[in-house]
Design an enzyme around this catalytic site. Structure first.
Site, short mmCIF file in Angstrom:
data_model
loop_
_atom_site.label_atom_id
_atom_site.label_comp_id
_atom_site.label_asym_id
_atom_site.label_seq_id
_atom_site.Cartn_x
_atom_site.Cartn_y
_atom_site.Cartn_z
N GLY A 242 34.69 14.58 -25.52
CA GLY A 242 34.67 13.12 -25.59
C GLY A 242 35.05 12.59 -26.96
O GLY A 242 35.60 11.48 -27.07
N GLY A 362 29.86 4.71 -30.94
CA GLY A 362 29.84 5.34 -29.62
C GLY A 362 30.14 6.83 -29.64
O GLY A 362 30.91 7.31 -30.46
N GLU A 363 29.50 7.55 -28.72
CA GLU A 363 29.65 9.02 -28.57
C GLU A 363 29.37 9.76 -29.87
O GLU A 363 30.06 10.72 -30.23
CB GLU A 363 31.03 9.36 -28.00
CG GLU A 363 31.19 8.90 -26.56
CD GLU A 363 32.38 9.50 -25.86
OE1 GLU A 363 32.70 10.67 -26.11
OE2 GLU A 363 32.99 8.78 -25.05
N GLY A 364 28.35 9.29 -30.57
CA GLY A 364 27.94 9.92 -31.83
C GLY A 364 28.39 9.10 -33.02
O GLY A 364 29.59 8.95 -33.26
#
Length: 379
Positions: A242, A362-364
């Site tokens: 991702g 987002g996503e880390g």
């Protein structure tokens, strides 16, 4: 490493540009203003094969690799980052999780619907009190015969309202135990499964974000993804891939902001010459071009490693961290180059500026990426 576009990438780039001019550009300001999630656009992207880019053809997907996937996200995001974000979340997270960890029955049941965008996918890890600390989640699943009973909530979930199916990671063991979480496939319409209100966001406003709520939600045991207790481990592997998609999203934003700035700087005249010929502006443009090039190299280096079957935890985190920070820096400089016009919604850089910030969260978050990078290089 050969970073030149292959034929598929060229075709995808041309296809996305043509699609965006017709289906996105005329409406994107209205979507942003009203926070509209244009689900019909994603159905059309499904018709083009872009909602199942990485899904093998046997499951109704396009069967492409990450190079083609990054190209699609980049070109969508150069026009409207919200569309790029939702397309990426659908592909990488929900669809990607089932593709990577689902059994054959689950793949045959869900992937054809997701790859064509007949169904829109959501993915739930984050909770109200556990953002970066996802291991401390409170949402639970308790075994009762042939079913699991889910209780709790997930927030900041892309497609939480419009999604037809969600992959969620919830606690089935002790809090904080990396082997105490399990992934479940949850279909819309199941009793006890609902969504909360849509978040009113600074940017990415055409990408739907809301809460997923579980109130004694009864899930069949056949909807467990992989083994019980493997959910967190699976999620971290899904996020490895991702990160490439968020890096690609960031790259598209940076390129969109840079290209708009370059064009404007050649047209805007101050003190008798285009502002691009003033050193203060030309140096900004030079810095933009350099960091975009470096971002792209990091992304394609990661793709090259993934294609070779190498682990991409380090390179993916580097690409995601650097590219997301570049998106923010480039869009900030773009707004400065446009001056007062950059602050107006009549010009595109205002939206790039607002949309870019999510890429560092987002996503880390950027901070989490640094932790990941440090662990990889120190150990």
């Amino acid at each position: 490493m050969d970073f030149n576009y292959n034929e598929n990438q060229k075709l995808i780039a041309d296809m996305v540009k043509s699609f965006a001019e017709k289906e996105i550009v005329p409406f994107m300001k209205e979507w942003d203003k009203n926070q509209t999630f244009p689900i019909e656009v994603f159905k059309k992207l499904g018709d083009l094969g872009l909602m199942g880019v990485l899904v093998p053809e046997e499951y109704g997907g396009s069967g492409f690799g990450y190079a083609e996937y990054v190209t699609a996200i980049e070109y969508l995001s150069k026009v409207d980052p919200s569309i790029g974000l939702s397309m990426a979340a659908h592909n990488s997270l929900c669809t990607g999780h089932i593709l990577q960890f689902g059994n054959e029955e689950q793949k045959k049941k869900y992937l054809p619907k997701l790859a064509t965008a007949d169904w829109i996918g959501a993915w739930g890890l984050t909770e109200h009190n556990t953002g970066s600390d996802s291991g401390g989640m409170s949402t639970t699943a308790t075994k009762e015969g042939d079913y699991w009973i889910l209780n709790g909530a997930k927030n900041f979930i892309t497609h939480a309202i419009s999604g037809n199916v969600a992959v969620v990671i919830v606690r089935t063991g002790d809090k904080g135990d990396s082997r105490g979480m399990t992934a479940f496939i949850v279909e819309k319409g199941i009793e006890g499964f609902s969504s909360g209100k849509k978040e009113d966001k600074l940017g990415m406003r055409a990408s739907e974000t809301a809460e997923l709520i579980f109130d004694n939600c009864k899930i069949p045991k056949d909807n467990v993804l992989g083994n019980v207790g493997d959910g967190f481990i699976q999620a971290m592997k899904v996020l490895d891939g991702g990160r490439i998609s968020i890096a690609a999203l960031s790259l598209g934003i940076a390129k969109g902001a840079y290209e708009a700035s370059l064009k404007y700087s050649k047209e805007r005249v101050q003190f008798g010459k285009p502002i691009s010929q003033h050193q203060a502006i030309s140096f900004k443009l030079a810095d933009m071009a350099i960091t975009i090039e470096a971002s792209e190299l990091l992304i394609y280096n990661t793709i090259s490693k993934k294609k070779a079957g190498e682990r991409i935890t380090l390179s993916g985190a580097m690409a995601k961290y650097y590219s997301s920070e570049v998106a923010v820096d480039v869009s900030t400089d773009a707004l400065q180059i446009f001056g007062g016009y950059g602050y107006s919604k009549e010009f595109p850089v205002e939206r790039f500026y607002r949309d870019s910030k999510l890429c560092t969260i987002g996503e880390g978050t950027s901070e989490i990426q640094k932790i990941v990078i440090a662990k990889q290089i120190v150990h």
